[in-house]
Design an enzyme around this catalytic site. Structure first.
Site, PDB file in Angstrom:
ATOM      1  N   ARG A 171      30.949 -30.608  17.900  1.00 10.68           N
ATOM      2  CA  ARG A 171      31.275 -30.269  16.523  1.00 10.68           C
ATOM      3  C   ARG A 171      31.528 -31.545  15.724  1.00 10.68           C
ATOM      4  NH1 ARG A 171      34.299 -26.887  19.959  1.00 10.68           N
ATOM      5  NH2 ARG A 171      33.751 -24.661  19.804  1.00 10.68           N
ATOM      6  N   LYS A 195      38.549 -27.234  20.355  1.00 13.31           N
ATOM      7  CA  LYS A 195      39.463 -26.262  19.769  1.00 13.31           C
ATOM      8  C   LYS A 195      40.565 -25.921  20.760  1.00 13.31           C
ATOM      9  CE  LYS A 195      36.312 -24.019  16.503  1.00 13.31           C
ATOM     10  NZ  LYS A 195      35.704 -22.742  16.077  1.00 13.31           N
ATOM     11  N   HIS A 266      26.285 -28.833  11.904  1.00 18.60           N
ATOM     12  CA  HIS A 266      26.225 -27.564  12.640  1.00 18.60           C
ATOM     13  C   HIS A 266      24.789 -27.229  13.015  1.00 18.60           C
ATOM     14  CE1 HIS A 266      27.677 -23.709  14.023  1.00 18.60           C
ATOM     15  NE2 HIS A 266      26.802 -23.079  13.274  1.00 18.60           N
ATOM     16  N   ARG A 269      23.938 -29.179  16.043  1.00 22.13           N
ATOM     17  CA  ARG A 269      24.588 -28.555  17.207  1.00 22.13           C
ATOM     18  C   ARG A 269      23.786 -27.359  17.686  1.00 22.13           C
ATOM     19  NH1 ARG A 269      29.639 -27.478  19.719  1.00 22.13           N
ATOM     20  NH2 ARG A 269      30.366 -25.317  19.627  1.00 22.13           N
TER      21      ARG A 269
END
Length: 321
Positions: A171, A195, A266, A269
């Site tokens: 990310r 996260k 993104h 990714r």
């Protein structure tokens, strides 16, 4: 939401503060996630207490604390959101936030029962981002390498961050949070804090290694200052690079690739995950690389091309030939 939060009754305001501390200290969520969860709860309590009610058709009950919070109030709150034109994605997110909050309040003895457990919300539409074709990704990296050939620090940085984003699929927040000692060149892996403060090791290839070494040895010293600390990627003023800068770099770089859809980090990714699957990687390996908590998230996040399915069929089915 700051105005609504400031106008909440003392009991409700204290609950929001307590809940925010719980999210930060006990669940270890990111600042962005905490802001989203707390903002949704403030919206809900604002509706409950008649403060800044968003899209409400009827006057909500005036209470203190969580008195009167039941599944009917939750449904009325979401109905008001829908009437105000909120998207299905926003409604789904806010319903999830309400369920998490009511479960927490029930565990803490603030609610006699958990009304969120009976709340059903519309599923969000999951729109997958555009992806680069493998040849387009190669063109993107070659363009970055060409720009870095003159040795200018910012160009070296931009090339390295493009290579790392595509090579690892991490990310943008994870990329910006990398420190110098997070990279193990001998094993070609990078330590990533994802996260929920979950750490994982993600491999990268030789092109990313070359670009990263060139940045560290030839580019970073040109931007580093006394305040740079251990940050791996730096901004032009020497501080840790900002996610907005990375997004701008990616958008501008992709614009130079003929036929490529506009995308940010993104999209890189998602491209990395898609190309791993097309190359034969299994979903659980991709899940680990991306840092997803559940396989279901990876299944929604990635897609397998028809060409790969046909190739598997041709190779494995006894009646394919």
């Amino acid at each position: 939401m700051l105005r609504v939060r400031a106008a909440l009754p003392p009991g409700a305001a204290a609950l929001v503060d307590d809940y925010e501390r719980h999210l930060r200290s006990e669940r270890g969520l990111s600042d962005h996630t905490i802001r989203a969860y707390v903002g949704d709860v403030v919206s809900l309590l604002g509706f409950l207490h008649g403060v800044g009610s968003e899209g409400a058709d009827a006057e909500p009950p005036a209470t203190d604390g969580l008195d009167g919070l039941d599944v009917g109030v939750l449904r009325a709150w979401l109905a008001g959101q829908r009437s105000a034109g909120r998207s299905r994605t926003t409604l789904a997110r806010r319903a999830a936030a309400a369920r998490v909050f009511s479960a927490w309040a029930h565990r803490r003895g603030k609610l006699a029962s958990d009304p969120g457990s009976r709340l059903v919300a519309p599923r969000a539409h999951r729109k997958l981002p555009s992806v680069l074709r493998p040849e387009q990704a190669g063109e993107l990296m070659r363009a970055g390498g060409s720009g870095a050939a003159e040795g200018e620090p910012v160009a070296l940085r931009d090339h390295a961050l493009l290579e790392m984003l595509y090579a690892t699929g991490i990310r943008v927040s994870e990329l910006c949070g990398l420190d110098l000692d997070d990279t193990d060149f001998e094993r070609r892996v990078v330590r990533v804090l994802g996260k929920g403060n979950k750490e994982r090791m993600v491999p990268f290839g030789q092109p990313a290694e070359r670009a990263l070494r060139a940045w560290i040895e030839g580019g970073r010293p040109g931007l580093a200052t006394e305040s740079s600390g251990a940050a791996l990627f730096l901004g032009v003023r020497g501080g840790r690079v900002d996610p907005r800068t990375v997004r701008r770099v990616v958008h501008e770089a992709v614009e130079s690739v003929p036929g490529a859809a506009d995308m940010g980090p993104h999209g890189l990714r998602h491209s990395a995950a898609t190309h791993l699957l097309e190359g034969g990687a299994d979903l659980r390996s991709v899940q680990e690389l991306l840092g997803h908590a559940t396989l279901a998230t990876t299944q929604l996040y990635t897609h397998v091309t028809v060409e790969r399915l046909k190739a598997i069929h041709d190779r494995t089915h006894p009646r394919a030939q």
